[in-house]
Design a protein around this motif. Structure first.
Motif, PDB file in Angstrom:
ATOM      1  N   ILE A  34       4.962  39.059  34.553  1.00 36.94           N
ATOM      2  CA  ILE A  34       3.888  38.696  34.875  1.00 36.94           C
ATOM      3  C   ILE A  34       3.479  37.757  33.757  1.00 36.94           C
ATOM      4  O   ILE A  34       3.482  38.208  32.506  1.00 36.94           O
ATOM      5  CB  ILE A  34       2.933  39.380  35.437  1.00 36.94           C
ATOM      6  CG1 ILE A  34       3.234  40.022  36.725  1.00 36.94           C
ATOM      7  CG2 ILE A  34       1.424  38.542  35.734  1.00 36.94           C
ATOM      8  CD1 ILE A  34       3.302  39.315  37.902  1.00 36.94           C
ATOM      9  N   GLY A  35       2.995  36.301  34.023  1.00 43.52           N
ATOM     10  CA  GLY A  35       2.174  35.813  32.588  1.00 43.52           C
ATOM     11  C   GLY A  35       1.133  35.427  33.155  1.00 43.52           C
ATOM     12  O   GLY A  35       0.801  35.034  34.383  1.00 43.52           O
ATOM     13  N   TRP A  36       0.242  35.119  32.228  1.00 47.69           N
ATOM     14  CA  TRP A  36      -1.214  34.382  32.342  1.00 47.69           C
ATOM     15  C   TRP A  36      -1.320  33.340  31.546  1.00 47.69           C
ATOM     16  O   TRP A  36      -0.781  33.363  30.291  1.00 47.69           O
ATOM     17  CB  TRP A  36      -2.575  35.456  31.816  1.00 47.69           C
ATOM     18  CG  TRP A  36      -2.627  36.591  33.011  1.00 47.69           C
ATOM     19  CD1 TRP A  36      -2.391  37.832  33.100  1.00 47.69           C
ATOM     20  CD2 TRP A  36      -3.455  36.186  34.169  1.00 47.69           C
ATOM     21  NE1 TRP A  36      -3.120  38.353  34.218  1.00 47.69           N
ATOM     22  CE2 TRP A  36      -3.816  37.479  34.727  1.00 47.69           C
ATOM     23  CE3 TRP A  36      -4.335  35.145  34.554  1.00 47.69           C
ATOM     24  CZ2 TRP A  36      -4.550  37.708  35.900  1.00 47.69           C
ATOM     25  CZ3 TRP A  36      -5.217  35.315  35.837  1.00 47.69           C
ATOM     26  CH2 TRP A  36      -5.385  36.520  36.391  1.00 47.69           C
ATOM     27  N   PHE A  37      -1.569  32.031  32.024  1.00 43.78           N
ATOM     28  CA  PHE A  37      -1.493  30.949  31.444  1.00 43.78           C
ATOM     29  C   PHE A  37      -2.932  30.114  31.788  1.00 43.78           C
ATOM     30  O   PHE A  37      -3.894  30.648  32.629  1.00 43.78           O
ATOM     31  CB  PHE A  37      -0.758  29.967  31.918  1.00 43.78           C
ATOM     32  CG  PHE A  37       0.777  30.386  31.546  1.00 43.78           C
ATOM     33  CD1 PHE A  37       1.494  31.408  32.581  1.00 43.78           C
ATOM     34  CD2 PHE A  37       1.557  29.774  30.665  1.00 43.78           C
ATOM     35  CE1 PHE A  37       2.739  31.741  32.240  1.00 43.78           C
ATOM     36  CE2 PHE A  37       2.727  30.321  30.420  1.00 43.78           C
ATOM     37  CZ  PHE A  37       3.379  31.182  31.250  1.00 43.78           C
ATOM     38  N   ARG A  38      -3.316  29.282  31.053  1.00 44.42           N
ATOM     39  CA  ARG A  38      -4.523  28.566  31.191  1.00 44.42           C
ATOM     40  C   ARG A  38      -4.449  26.893  30.784  1.00 44.42           C
ATOM     41  O   ARG A  38      -3.685  26.736  30.123  1.00 44.42           O
ATOM     42  CB  ARG A  38      -5.854  28.934  30.283  1.00 44.42           C
ATOM     43  CG  ARG A  38      -5.498  28.681  28.956  1.00 44.42           C
ATOM     44  CD  ARG A  38      -6.685  29.789  28.078  1.00 44.42           C
ATOM     45  NE  ARG A  38      -6.771  29.449  27.051  1.00 44.42           N
ATOM     46  CZ  ARG A  38      -7.453  29.928  25.696  1.00 44.42           C
ATOM     47  NH1 ARG A  38      -8.345  30.856  26.025  1.00 44.42           N
ATOM     48  NH2 ARG A  38      -7.411  29.678  24.471  1.00 44.42           N
ATOM     49  N   LEU A  39      -5.283  26.196  31.656  1.00 39.70           N
ATOM     50  CA  LEU A  39      -5.283  24.818  31.550  1.00 39.70           C
ATOM     51  C   LEU A  39      -6.780  24.337  30.958  1.00 39.70           C
ATOM     52  O   LEU A  39      -7.587  24.535  32.226  1.00 39.70           O
ATOM     53  CB  LEU A  39      -4.638  24.178  32.609  1.00 39.70           C
ATOM     54  CG  LEU A  39      -4.410  22.778  32.622  1.00 39.70           C
ATOM     55  CD1 LEU A  39      -3.652  22.418  31.379  1.00 39.70           C
ATOM     56  CD2 LEU A  39      -3.618  22.194  33.984  1.00 39.70           C
ATOM     57  N   ALA A  40      -7.027  23.615  30.238  1.00 41.80           N
ATOM     58  CA  ALA A  40      -8.275  23.162  29.843  1.00 41.80           C
ATOM     59  C   ALA A  40      -8.157  21.670  29.999  1.00 41.80           C
ATOM     60  O   ALA A  40      -7.078  21.207  29.664  1.00 41.80           O
ATOM     61  CB  ALA A  40      -8.823  23.569  28.318  1.00 41.80           C
ATOM     62  N   PRO A  41      -9.363  21.025  30.399  1.00 47.80           N
ATOM     63  CA  PRO A  41      -9.397  19.462  30.411  1.00 47.80           C
ATOM     64  C   PRO A  41      -8.867  18.764  29.261  1.00 47.80           C
ATOM     65  O   PRO A  41      -9.233  19.338  28.133  1.00 47.80           O
ATOM     66  CB  PRO A  41     -10.731  19.261  30.724  1.00 47.80           C
ATOM     67  CG  PRO A  41     -11.445  20.488  31.227  1.00 47.80           C
ATOM     68  CD  PRO A  41     -10.497  21.581  30.630  1.00 47.80           C
ATOM     69  N   GLY A  42      -8.075  17.998  29.148  1.00 48.66           N
ATOM     70  CA  GLY A  42      -7.474  17.276  28.262  1.00 48.66           C
ATOM     71  C   GLY A  42      -6.281  17.803  27.340  1.00 48.66           C
ATOM     72  O   GLY A  42      -6.101  17.390  26.247  1.00 48.66           O
ATOM     73  N   LYS A  43      -6.018  19.198  27.686  1.00 46.19           N
ATOM     74  CA  LYS A  43      -5.155  20.108  26.842  1.00 46.19           C
ATOM     75  C   LYS A  43      -3.950  20.362  27.523  1.00 46.19           C
ATOM     76  O   LYS A  43      -3.878  20.202  29.037  1.00 46.19           O
ATOM     77  CB  LYS A  43      -5.919  21.259  26.336  1.00 46.19           C
ATOM     78  CG  LYS A  43      -6.978  20.976  25.177  1.00 46.19           C
ATOM     79  CD  LYS A  43      -7.421  22.253  24.886  1.00 46.19           C
ATOM     80  CE  LYS A  43      -8.633  22.008  24.090  1.00 46.19           C
ATOM     81  NZ  LYS A  43      -9.254  23.425  23.288  1.00 46.19           N
ATOM     82  N   GLU A  44      -2.912  20.625  27.070  1.00 48.00           N
ATOM     83  CA  GLU A  44      -1.772  20.985  27.804  1.00 48.00           C
ATOM     84  C   GLU A  44      -1.672  22.596  28.197  1.00 48.00           C
ATOM     85  O   GLU A  44      -2.531  23.364  27.596  1.00 48.00           O
ATOM     86  CB  GLU A  44      -0.366  21.158  26.689  1.00 48.00           C
ATOM     87  CG  GLU A  44      -0.146  19.696  26.425  1.00 48.00           C
ATOM     88  CD  GLU A  44       1.042  19.669  25.573  1.00 48.00           C
ATOM     89  OE1 GLU A  44       1.622  18.479  25.416  1.00 48.00           O
ATOM     90  OE2 GLU A  44       1.735  20.790  25.288  1.00 48.00           O
ATOM     91  N   ARG A  45      -1.169  23.029  29.182  1.00 47.87           N
ATOM     92  CA  ARG A  45      -1.003  24.384  29.593  1.00 47.87           C
ATOM     93  C   ARG A  45      -0.768  25.396  28.531  1.00 47.87           C
ATOM     94  O   ARG A  45       0.208  25.158  27.784  1.00 47.87           O
ATOM     95  CB  ARG A  45      -0.152  24.612  30.790  1.00 47.87           C
ATOM     96  CG  ARG A  45      -0.156  26.078  31.310  1.00 47.87           C
ATOM     97  CD  ARG A  45       0.435  25.796  32.793  1.00 47.87           C
ATOM     98  NE  ARG A  45       1.669  25.363  32.674  1.00 47.87           N
ATOM     99  CZ  ARG A  45       2.343  25.043  33.918  1.00 47.87           C
ATOM    100  NH1 ARG A  45       1.881  25.061  35.062  1.00 47.87           N
ATOM    101  NH2 ARG A  45       3.681  24.497  33.711  1.00 47.87           N
ATOM    102  N   GLU A  46      -1.250  26.387  28.384  1.00 49.95           N
ATOM    103  CA  GLU A  46      -1.220  27.390  27.202  1.00 49.95           C
ATOM    104  C   GLU A  46      -1.170  28.653  27.836  1.00 49.95           C
ATOM    105  O   GLU A  46      -1.768  29.509  28.660  1.00 49.95           O
ATOM    106  CB  GLU A  46      -2.482  27.236  26.415  1.00 49.95           C
ATOM    107  CG  GLU A  46      -2.541  27.859  25.372  1.00 49.95           C
ATOM    108  CD  GLU A  46      -3.691  27.909  24.378  1.00 49.95           C
ATOM    109  OE1 GLU A  46      -3.722  28.009  22.938  1.00 49.95           O
ATOM    110  OE2 GLU A  46      -4.965  28.058  25.149  1.00 49.95           O
TER     111      GLU A  46
END
Length: 126
Positions: A34-46
């Motif tokens: 399992i992985g957790w990722f995040r996506l913020a406005p104006g940024k790449e998925r991290e």
């Protein structure tokens, strides 16, 4: 049918904490990394963190170390992301993802994952 459903997001003040859940169905959790990722406005998925399938090895990037903790409850088929000392830079949509793994590996690249949830919004603001 494989499904992942995130929940637990919301608005939190800087310095606060949240626990996100990733409820899974359609597969045996112990057979998947399992992985957790995040996506913020104006940024790449991290990538936020990764946990292996069979032996719960984990990987945290520097920004997550000491603040974020992952755990899994195989009885409930749920993976948790405990976040503390949150700051506005943590504001993002958080996603969990799954990939088949029988070897005890974890994966940190998003393109390695097979299945994704719909995401849950985390907003850190005063």
């Amino acid at each position: 049918q494989v499904q992942l459903v995130e929940s637990g997001g919301g608005l939190v003040q800087p310095g606060g904490s949240l626990r996100l859940s990733c409820a899974t169905s359609g597969f045996t959790l112990a057979d998947y990394a399992i992985g957790w990722f995040r996506l913020a406005p104006g940024k790449e998925r991290e990538g936020v963190l990764a946990i292996s399938g069979s032996d719960d090895e984990t990987y945290y990037p520097d920004f997550a170390k000491g603040r974020f903790i992952v755990s899994r409850d195989t009885a409930k088929n749920t993976v948790y992301l405990e976040m503390s000392h949150l700051n506005p830079e943590d504001t993002a949509v958080y996603y969990c993802a799954a990939v088949t793994d029988y070897s005890g590996n974890y994966y940190f690249q998003s393109d390695e994952y097979e299945f994704w949830g719909q995401g849950t919004q985390v907003t850190v603001s005063s």
